[in-house]
Scaffold this motif. Structure first.
Motif, PDB file in Angstrom:
ATOM      1  N   VAL A   1       2.397  -4.771   8.176  1.00  0.00           N
ATOM      2  CA  VAL A   1       2.067  -3.384   8.480  1.00  0.00           C
ATOM      3  C   VAL A   1       0.710  -3.028   7.887  1.00  0.00           C
ATOM      4  O   VAL A   1      -0.155  -2.469   8.547  1.00  0.00           O
ATOM      5  N   VAL A   2       0.525  -3.338   6.618  1.00  0.00           N
ATOM      6  CA  VAL A   2      -0.755  -3.136   5.945  1.00  0.00           C
ATOM      7  C   VAL A   2      -0.816  -4.117   4.785  1.00  0.00           C
ATOM      8  O   VAL A   2       0.200  -4.448   4.182  1.00  0.00           O
ATOM      9  N   ALA A   3      -2.008  -4.596   4.487  1.00  0.00           N
ATOM     10  CA  ALA A   3      -2.149  -5.552   3.389  1.00  0.00           C
ATOM     11  C   ALA A   3      -3.566  -5.496   2.835  1.00  0.00           C
ATOM     12  O   ALA A   3      -4.541  -5.483   3.586  1.00  0.00           O
ATOM     13  N   HIS A   4      -3.664  -5.413   1.525  1.00  0.00           N
ATOM     14  CA  HIS A   4      -4.942  -5.565   0.835  1.00  0.00           C
ATOM     15  C   HIS A   4      -4.647  -6.097  -0.561  1.00  0.00           C
ATOM     16  O   HIS A   4      -3.512  -6.505  -0.848  1.00  0.00           O
ATOM     17  N   SER A   5      -5.653  -6.138  -1.433  1.00  0.00           N
ATOM     18  CA  SER A   5      -5.508  -6.836  -2.701  1.00  0.00           C
ATOM     19  C   SER A   5      -4.525  -6.177  -3.658  1.00  0.00           C
ATOM     20  O   SER A   5      -4.011  -6.829  -4.576  1.00  0.00           O
TER      21      SER A   5
END
Length: 247
Positions: A7-11
């Protein structure tokens, strides 16, 4: 077999969907605990918590669809937007949570704003006149406010509706005492045409200039972060267009 959808991904965090279950993976366990605590307190619909373990929170999908997406026209009815406003008012009328604000002080916000404006101009990311004008508009948000129970990250994709009914509000990790007009501003960011519907549902006088100031402040602060984390603030209808609309 259900597929795994990112769905959403970052660090800092990632959210995955598997069937009707969302898995939130967060590097900060405190955010997971804060989200669970907030959902247990608020007087508005929230997802069911299925389980949680270190770094992972599993929640059930809520009925309906998101109120809309930044950069795209919303298919939701004016009544649905008004219902979102009414739900936010219920949240803001609730007793304050028993933890301090997770937001920054006025002094910290002003310092961050000055730093980001300087970076945007120095690096040629945005024209100086655009930054200067929005810095002036943003000033109206930098004033004392009476804290209320806020969501803290009330993006349009975090409010779900079915017809004209709010069926769930998700992503409560930033919840805490804060400025009521910040919540209203984040919900309507990039969707100024629905501000009147939200305010009508909210049911009390609000300072529209302060909401617009938060649009400018928020957009100026996140342009660099969005670019560094794989998002495009220059996409049609998104943060840079919000800044341009103030000219």
């Amino acid at each position: 077999m259900d597929e795994v959808k990112v769905v959403v991904a970052h660090s800092e965090r990632a959210t995955l969907r598997v069937g009707d279950v969302f898995l939130k993976v967060d590097s900060d366990q405190a955010r997971i605990e804060a989200e669970v605590a907030a959902m247990a307190l608020v007087p508005v619909p929230t997802p069911e918590v299925l389980w949680r373990k270190p770094s992972v929170l599993a929640i059930a999908a809520v009925r309906g669809t998101a109120l809309g997406r930044l950069g795209e026209p919303s298919a939701a009815s004016p009544a649905a937007w008004a219902a979102a406003g009414a739900a936010i008012r219920k949240l803001h009328d609730a007793p304050l949570p028993p933890w301090p604000s997770r937001g920054k002080s006025l002094e910290e916000l002003a310092a961050d704003l000055d730093g980001e404006c300087e970076w945007l101009v120095t690096n040629g990311v945005l024209p100086a006149d655009l930054v200067t004008r929005n810095r002036q508009v943003a000033e109206a948000a930098l004033r004392p406010w009476t804290p209320v129970f806020t969501h803290g990250d009330l993006q349009i994709t975090h409010v779900f509706v079915d017809g004209d009914e709010v069926t769930g509000i998700i992503d409560w990790s930033e919840a805490g005492p804060g400025d009521a007009l910040f919540d209203l501003a984040i919900l309507t960011l990039g969707h100024e045409e629905h501000l009147g519907d939200v305010v009508a549902g909210y049911g009390t006088d609000v300072d529209l200039d302060v909401i617009r100031a938060w649009w400018s402040l928020r957009s100026l602060l996140v342009v660099r972060w969005l670019g560094e984390h794989g998002f495009d603030p220059f996409a049609a209808g998104c943060e840079v267009d919000v800044l341009r609309s103030r000219m």
